[in-house]
Each structure stands twice: as structure tokens, then as C-alpha cells.
Design a protein around this motif. Sequence first.
Motif, short mmCIF file in Angstrom:
data_model
loop_
_atom_site.label_atom_id
_atom_site.label_comp_id
_atom_site.label_asym_id
_atom_site.label_seq_id
_atom_site.Cartn_x
_atom_site.Cartn_y
_atom_site.Cartn_z
N UNK A 4 0.84 -1.20 0.00
CA UNK A 4 0.00 0.00 0.00
C UNK A 4 0.87 1.25 0.00
N UNK A 5 0.42 2.27 -0.74
CA UNK A 5 1.09 3.57 -0.76
C UNK A 5 0.15 4.59 -0.14
N UNK A 6 0.58 5.23 0.93
CA UNK A 6 -0.22 6.25 1.60
C UNK A 6 0.30 7.63 1.20
N UNK A 7 -0.55 8.40 0.54
CA UNK A 7 -0.18 9.73 0.06
C UNK A 7 -0.77 10.78 0.98
N UNK A 8 0.08 11.69 1.45
CA UNK A 8 -0.43 12.75 2.31
C UNK A 8 0.28 14.07 1.99
N UNK A 9 -0.36 15.15 2.38
CA UNK A 9 0.19 16.49 2.15
C UNK A 9 0.68 17.04 3.48
N UNK A 10 1.99 17.19 3.68
CA UNK A 10 2.52 17.65 4.95
C UNK A 10 2.11 19.07 5.30
N UNK A 11 1.69 19.83 4.29
CA UNK A 11 1.29 21.22 4.53
C UNK A 11 -0.18 21.35 4.90
N UNK A 12 -0.91 20.24 4.86
CA UNK A 12 -2.30 20.25 5.26
C UNK A 12 -2.40 20.35 6.78
N UNK A 13 -3.41 21.11 7.24
CA UNK A 13 -3.58 21.27 8.67
C UNK A 13 -3.87 19.98 9.39
N UNK A 14 -4.40 19.00 8.66
CA UNK A 14 -4.75 17.73 9.29
C UNK A 14 -3.70 16.64 9.10
N UNK A 15 -2.57 16.98 8.48
CA UNK A 15 -1.55 15.97 8.20
C UNK A 15 -0.98 15.36 9.48
N UNK A 16 -1.05 16.10 10.58
CA UNK A 16 -0.51 15.59 11.84
C UNK A 16 -1.23 14.32 12.28
N UNK A 17 -2.48 14.15 11.83
CA UNK A 17 -3.22 12.93 12.19
C UNK A 17 -2.52 11.71 11.60
N UNK A 18 -2.01 11.85 10.38
CA UNK A 18 -1.26 10.76 9.76
C UNK A 18 0.02 10.47 10.54
N UNK A 19 0.77 11.52 10.82
CA UNK A 19 2.07 11.34 11.47
C UNK A 19 1.93 10.85 12.90
N UNK A 20 0.93 11.37 13.62
CA UNK A 20 0.72 10.95 15.01
C UNK A 20 0.25 9.50 15.11
N UNK A 21 -0.39 9.02 14.05
CA UNK A 21 -0.93 7.65 14.08
C UNK A 21 -0.19 6.70 13.14
N UNK A 22 0.97 7.13 12.66
CA UNK A 22 1.67 6.32 11.68
C UNK A 22 2.04 4.94 12.21
N UNK A 23 2.46 4.87 13.47
CA UNK A 23 2.81 3.58 14.05
C UNK A 23 1.59 2.67 14.13
N UNK A 24 0.46 3.22 14.55
CA UNK A 24 -0.78 2.44 14.62
C UNK A 24 -1.19 1.93 13.24
N UNK A 25 -1.14 2.83 12.25
CA UNK A 25 -1.52 2.45 10.88
C UNK A 25 -0.63 1.32 10.37
N UNK A 26 0.67 1.48 10.56
CA UNK A 26 1.63 0.49 10.07
C UNK A 26 1.43 -0.86 10.75
N UNK A 27 1.29 -0.85 12.07
CA UNK A 27 1.14 -2.11 12.82
C UNK A 27 -0.13 -2.85 12.42
N UNK A 28 -1.24 -2.11 12.31
CA UNK A 28 -2.50 -2.76 11.95
C UNK A 28 -2.45 -3.37 10.56
N UNK A 29 -1.82 -2.64 9.63
CA UNK A 29 -1.71 -3.16 8.27
C UNK A 29 -0.80 -4.40 8.22
N UNK A 30 0.34 -4.34 8.90
CA UNK A 30 1.27 -5.47 8.89
C UNK A 30 0.63 -6.72 9.48
N UNK A 31 -0.19 -6.55 10.52
CA UNK A 31 -0.90 -7.69 11.11
C UNK A 31 -1.87 -8.32 10.12
#
Length: 299
Positions: A4-31
Motif C-alpha cells: 500500500x502507498x499512503x499519500x499525504x500532504x505535509x502542509x495540510x492542517x490535518x496531516x498531523x493525524x497521519x504522522x501521530x498515528x503512523x505507528x498504529x496504521x503500520x502495525x494494523x496493516x502489517x498484522x
Amino acid sequence: MKKALLIYNPNSGNSKIILENFDKITRKFLKNNISLTLYSIDKKYNRLIDVVKNHEFDILILSGGDGTLGRTITQLYNAGIELPEIGIFPLGTCNDFARCLHLGENIDDWIENIIKGKIQNVDFGLINGKNIFLSSYAGGLFTKASYSTDKNMKKNIGKLAYFINGINELINIKRFRLNMKLDDNTEIEEKAILYMIINGEGAGGFDNLDNSANMADGLMNIIIVKETKSAIDLSTIIFDLMNNNLVNNNFVRTLTAKKCEIKKIKKDINVSIDGEEGENEDVVIEFISNKLKVFTSRP
């Protein structure tokens, strides 16, 4: 294992949601046997086409609002790339497209949609053969409010924010002649104050503009709000709009088509495309089916 390729815009005000939850996203997908690659969109340095062409991804995860999603899909479509299965993290301000697909309210819902693998064919609109919109194309009254309303205001009070920001337009309503031709050669001429072409049931923060709309039938739903003669008539339109009952108003005309042509409006009106500023011009709009497959919460 799927990729999977996750595309995000770092300049978006909501991009921190991706970065703050990146470990959760990665772990759930790997499982669930999905490996994840993160791709940051940068307007000055965008190699997305190269990345997608040179690496095989089973899943493309797009984050952002309707406009961001539409621009990304436009890039891939115009490059002749067959779209992989699409997951959506709706991190925009309004997210009409995601709401119509009932994708859920938080990061856990969006991850779960992809893990469970429920795929739905979804239509999209194509403007003049090159630009894609996912939710709506509109012109006239209140359309400027969709892209000029303060983002925090939209988050806090929802569709009421559009109305508050659009009050100034009520003082000097632009009435215009709408000329439209449908794919069955039906010609539409109306004195109007607003027209909308929508993909799902809602747009512009309003959830139920037309409950007959189906995002997988290959048809656009067209809503035309006719010119009004009195303040009372206008007030009933606004009341019905605010109460999700617009299509039952006597001043509203509804149509369906697979393709339509709209002549440039002679008056200088505002145009909104997926909630972002568009241009008043001659357009040919068609709906494309069976090209976009999106993970949803529904079977």
C-alpha cells in the motif's frame, strides 16, 4: 503480502493525524499482511507518477479533502495509469465524498475499511476530458461560500457556516440564464440562481440534497434552483436547503444524465468544484464508471 502507498500532504492542517498515528496504521496493516509506504506530496517536487509507474502497489491510500483526492486521481488518470484499489483517509474540512460513502469518523474506521477489503465501484465526474471531480460541480448562489468559508468555522458549526458566510450573496443575488444540453440531446434553458451536479446524496456540507443519487449508476444528478420573484419564495428555498428537503421545493428542477454540456454563463458567477474555486467556462461533463474502486464500510 499486499503493498500500500499512503499519500499525504505535509502542509495540510490535518496531516498531523497521519504522522501521530503512523505507528498504529503500520502495525494494523502489517498484522493483516499489508506493507505500507508513505509518500509526501510536494507541489515543487512531485514524482507521484514515477513512483506509481515504477512500483507495483495493490492499494493506494489518499488522504485529504475532496479537492485533494480529485487532483491526485486526475494525475493518475491523465497519465494513463490503471487505478489500484483506493483507500481514503478523509482529512479535509468538509469531505462530502467520504460522507456519501459512509467511510466513518476516525482513523480506526478508515483503517478497518481497508483491512476488511469491502470494495465499491464509484463513479466520478470528468470535466472537459481532463479534470476529475468526486463530489460536486456547482455554479451560482452560495458556491463561493464552499471555498471561502473559514476552515475552523466549517469544522465547528458545519453547514451553518456556509449559510452565514453566504448571507452577503443574498443581498445581491445573481440571476442568470442557464443553457445546458444533456446526452439525449435534451436542451435545458432556465433562469436560475444555482445549479449543482452531484455524485452522491450530498455536497457542500449538506448531507441529503437528493436521496435518489447513486454513486455507482453512471449518472450525474443535476439540481437547478430557479429564479425567484419574492423574498418569501427565496426563504422557502433556503429553509428547505437547511432542512435537507431541497428537491421537493417548487422552484427546484432535478435531472439525471450521463453527460451534459454547459455554456459559459454570461454573468460573472462563482463556480465550485469539489468545494474549491473553479472557472465559469464552457464545459462538457461526463460521468465515468468502473474505473474507481474504493474501500468502504459497506459490503
